[in-house]
Scaffold this motif. Sequence first.
Motif, PDB file in Angstrom:
ATOM      1  N   LYS A 115      24.166  45.671 -14.494  1.00 52.26           N
ATOM      2  CA  LYS A 115      24.259  47.131 -14.513  1.00 52.26           C
ATOM      3  C   LYS A 115      23.957  47.662 -15.908  1.00 52.26           C
ATOM      4  O   LYS A 115      24.432  47.107 -16.905  1.00 52.26           O
ATOM      5  CB  LYS A 115      25.641  47.577 -14.064  1.00 52.26           C
ATOM      6  CG  LYS A 115      25.901  47.268 -12.602  1.00 52.26           C
ATOM      7  CD  LYS A 115      27.285  47.670 -12.187  1.00 52.26           C
ATOM      8  CE  LYS A 115      27.514  47.250 -10.738  1.00 52.26           C
ATOM      9  NZ  LYS A 115      28.909  47.351 -10.365  1.00 52.26           N
ATOM     10  N   TYR A 116      23.166  48.731 -15.948  1.00 49.80           N
ATOM     11  CA  TYR A 116      22.806  49.392 -17.201  1.00 49.80           C
ATOM     12  C   TYR A 116      23.044  50.884 -17.066  1.00 49.80           C
ATOM     13  O   TYR A 116      22.832  51.467 -16.000  1.00 49.80           O
ATOM     14  CB  TYR A 116      21.321  49.185 -17.531  1.00 49.80           C
ATOM     15  CG  TYR A 116      20.974  47.784 -17.953  1.00 49.80           C
ATOM     16  CD1 TYR A 116      21.018  47.412 -19.290  1.00 49.80           C
ATOM     17  CD2 TYR A 116      20.599  46.834 -17.017  1.00 49.80           C
ATOM     18  CE1 TYR A 116      20.693  46.118 -19.677  1.00 49.80           C
ATOM     19  CE2 TYR A 116      20.285  45.546 -17.403  1.00 49.80           C
ATOM     20  CZ  TYR A 116      20.330  45.198 -18.732  1.00 49.80           C
ATOM     21  OH  TYR A 116      20.013  43.934 -19.127  1.00 49.80           O
ATOM     22  N   MET A 117      23.453  51.486 -18.175  1.00 48.22           N
ATOM     23  CA  MET A 117      23.559  52.935 -18.280  1.00 48.22           C
ATOM     24  C   MET A 117      22.366  53.396 -19.106  1.00 48.22           C
ATOM     25  O   MET A 117      22.139  52.895 -20.206  1.00 48.22           O
ATOM     26  CB  MET A 117      24.870  53.332 -18.951  1.00 48.22           C
ATOM     27  CG  MET A 117      25.032  54.829 -19.175  1.00 48.22           C
ATOM     28  SD  MET A 117      25.386  55.775 -17.675  1.00 48.22           S
ATOM     29  CE  MET A 117      27.096  55.369 -17.390  1.00 48.22           C
ATOM     30  N   LYS A 134      18.598  50.184  -6.330  1.00 50.39           N
ATOM     31  CA  LYS A 134      18.792  49.981  -7.763  1.00 50.39           C
ATOM     32  C   LYS A 134      19.558  51.113  -8.436  1.00 50.39           C
ATOM     33  O   LYS A 134      19.988  50.960  -9.566  1.00 50.39           O
ATOM     34  CB  LYS A 134      17.435  49.807  -8.455  1.00 50.39           C
ATOM     35  CG  LYS A 134      16.700  48.573  -7.977  1.00 50.39           C
ATOM     36  CD  LYS A 134      15.345  48.434  -8.625  1.00 50.39           C
ATOM     37  CE  LYS A 134      14.648  47.189  -8.104  1.00 50.39           C
ATOM     38  NZ  LYS A 134      13.329  47.030  -8.698  1.00 50.39           N
ATOM     39  N   ILE A 174      22.746  53.487  -8.842  1.00 50.60           N
ATOM     40  CA  ILE A 174      24.159  53.660  -8.519  1.00 50.60           C
ATOM     41  C   ILE A 174      24.496  55.139  -8.580  1.00 50.60           C
ATOM     42  O   ILE A 174      25.128  55.681  -7.690  1.00 50.60           O
ATOM     43  CB  ILE A 174      25.045  52.842  -9.472  1.00 50.60           C
ATOM     44  CG1 ILE A 174      24.745  51.352  -9.294  1.00 50.60           C
ATOM     45  CG2 ILE A 174      26.520  53.145  -9.237  1.00 50.60           C
ATOM     46  CD1 ILE A 174      25.364  50.461 -10.334  1.00 50.60           C
ATOM     47  N   LEU A 228      22.799  55.401 -13.861  1.00 53.15           N
ATOM     48  CA  LEU A 228      23.512  54.143 -13.784  1.00 53.15           C
ATOM     49  C   LEU A 228      22.749  53.290 -12.787  1.00 53.15           C
ATOM     50  O   LEU A 228      22.621  53.665 -11.609  1.00 53.15           O
ATOM     51  CB  LEU A 228      24.960  54.371 -13.335  1.00 53.15           C
ATOM     52  CG  LEU A 228      25.858  53.141 -13.261  1.00 53.15           C
ATOM     53  CD1 LEU A 228      25.905  52.410 -14.596  1.00 53.15           C
ATOM     54  CD2 LEU A 228      27.259  53.541 -12.832  1.00 53.15           C
ATOM     55  N   ILE A 229      22.181  52.185 -13.273  1.00 54.72           N
ATOM     56  CA  ILE A 229      21.304  51.370 -12.426  1.00 54.72           C
ATOM     57  C   ILE A 229      21.812  49.937 -12.365  1.00 54.72           C
ATOM     58  O   ILE A 229      22.568  49.487 -13.225  1.00 54.72           O
ATOM     59  CB  ILE A 229      19.847  51.398 -12.939  1.00 54.72           C
ATOM     60  CG1 ILE A 229      19.751  50.892 -14.384  1.00 54.72           C
ATOM     61  CG2 ILE A 229      19.269  52.815 -12.822  1.00 54.72           C
ATOM     62  CD1 ILE A 229      18.326  50.770 -14.917  1.00 54.72           C
ATOM     63  N   ASP A 230      21.381  49.224 -11.341  1.00 52.50           N
ATOM     64  CA  ASP A 230      21.707  47.814 -11.176  1.00 52.50           C
ATOM     65  C   ASP A 230      20.388  47.093 -10.954  1.00 52.50           C
ATOM     66  O   ASP A 230      19.775  47.212  -9.889  1.00 52.50           O
ATOM     67  CB  ASP A 230      22.649  47.627  -9.989  1.00 52.50           C
ATOM     68  CG  ASP A 230      23.227  46.223  -9.914  1.00 52.50           C
ATOM     69  OD1 ASP A 230      22.840  45.359 -10.732  1.00 52.50           O
ATOM     70  OD2 ASP A 230      24.064  45.981  -9.030  1.00 52.50           O
ATOM     71  N   ALA A 243      15.133  47.420 -16.747  1.00 52.10           N
ATOM     72  CA  ALA A 243      15.783  48.667 -17.174  1.00 52.10           C
ATOM     73  C   ALA A 243      14.864  49.455 -18.106  1.00 52.10           C
ATOM     74  O   ALA A 243      14.744  50.679 -17.988  1.00 52.10           O
ATOM     75  CB  ALA A 243      17.113  48.362 -17.859  1.00 52.10           C
ATOM     76  N   LEU A 298      26.428  47.565 -19.075  1.00 52.69           N
ATOM     77  CA  LEU A 298      27.849  47.802 -18.871  1.00 52.69           C
ATOM     78  C   LEU A 298      28.602  46.529 -19.191  1.00 52.69           C
ATOM     79  O   LEU A 298      28.158  45.430 -18.853  1.00 52.69           O
ATOM     80  CB  LEU A 298      28.133  48.228 -17.426  1.00 52.69           C
ATOM     81  CG  LEU A 298      28.053  49.730 -17.163  1.00 52.69           C
ATOM     82  CD1 LEU A 298      26.670  50.280 -17.405  1.00 52.69           C
ATOM     83  CD2 LEU A 298      28.560  50.065 -15.807  1.00 52.69           C
TER      84      LEU A 298
END
Length: 129
Positions: free
Chosen positions: A2-4, A38, A40, A80-82, A89, A109
């Motif tokens: 997960k990335y912001m 992908k 969130i 917010l992605i996964d 990303a 994250l």
Amino acid sequence: MKYMLLIYGDESCWTNDERLECMLESMRISDELQQQGKLISSDPLHSVTTATSLRIRNGHKQVTDGPFAETTEQLGGYYLIDVDNLDEAIAIAARLPPAKKGTIEIRPLFPKPQVGAEGLTDETAEPSA
């Protein structure tokens, strides 16, 4: 992983028409990421002029209007992605319209420790790129 994706930019650099086109393109990208499983969450933020900042110092609340610090770029939204890795990303961030006028900060994250019957387990290792 997960990335912001934190969207920063100068709020005054967009014309009304540019802001609308930016929002519409961002919504198209959000819809595409949602369909791929992908995304969130993503949302734009109201202007920094609506911000309230809170600090606790020596047990006392300090509430002030406005952002924490004066900068030329303000936080304007987030995704917010996964995704599988940092490269993916970055590829998504590069497609976002605000990247053309501002900055997209990409941050993994930090995983929360797992709590089970045995107590805490350490799953807080630094992410790998």
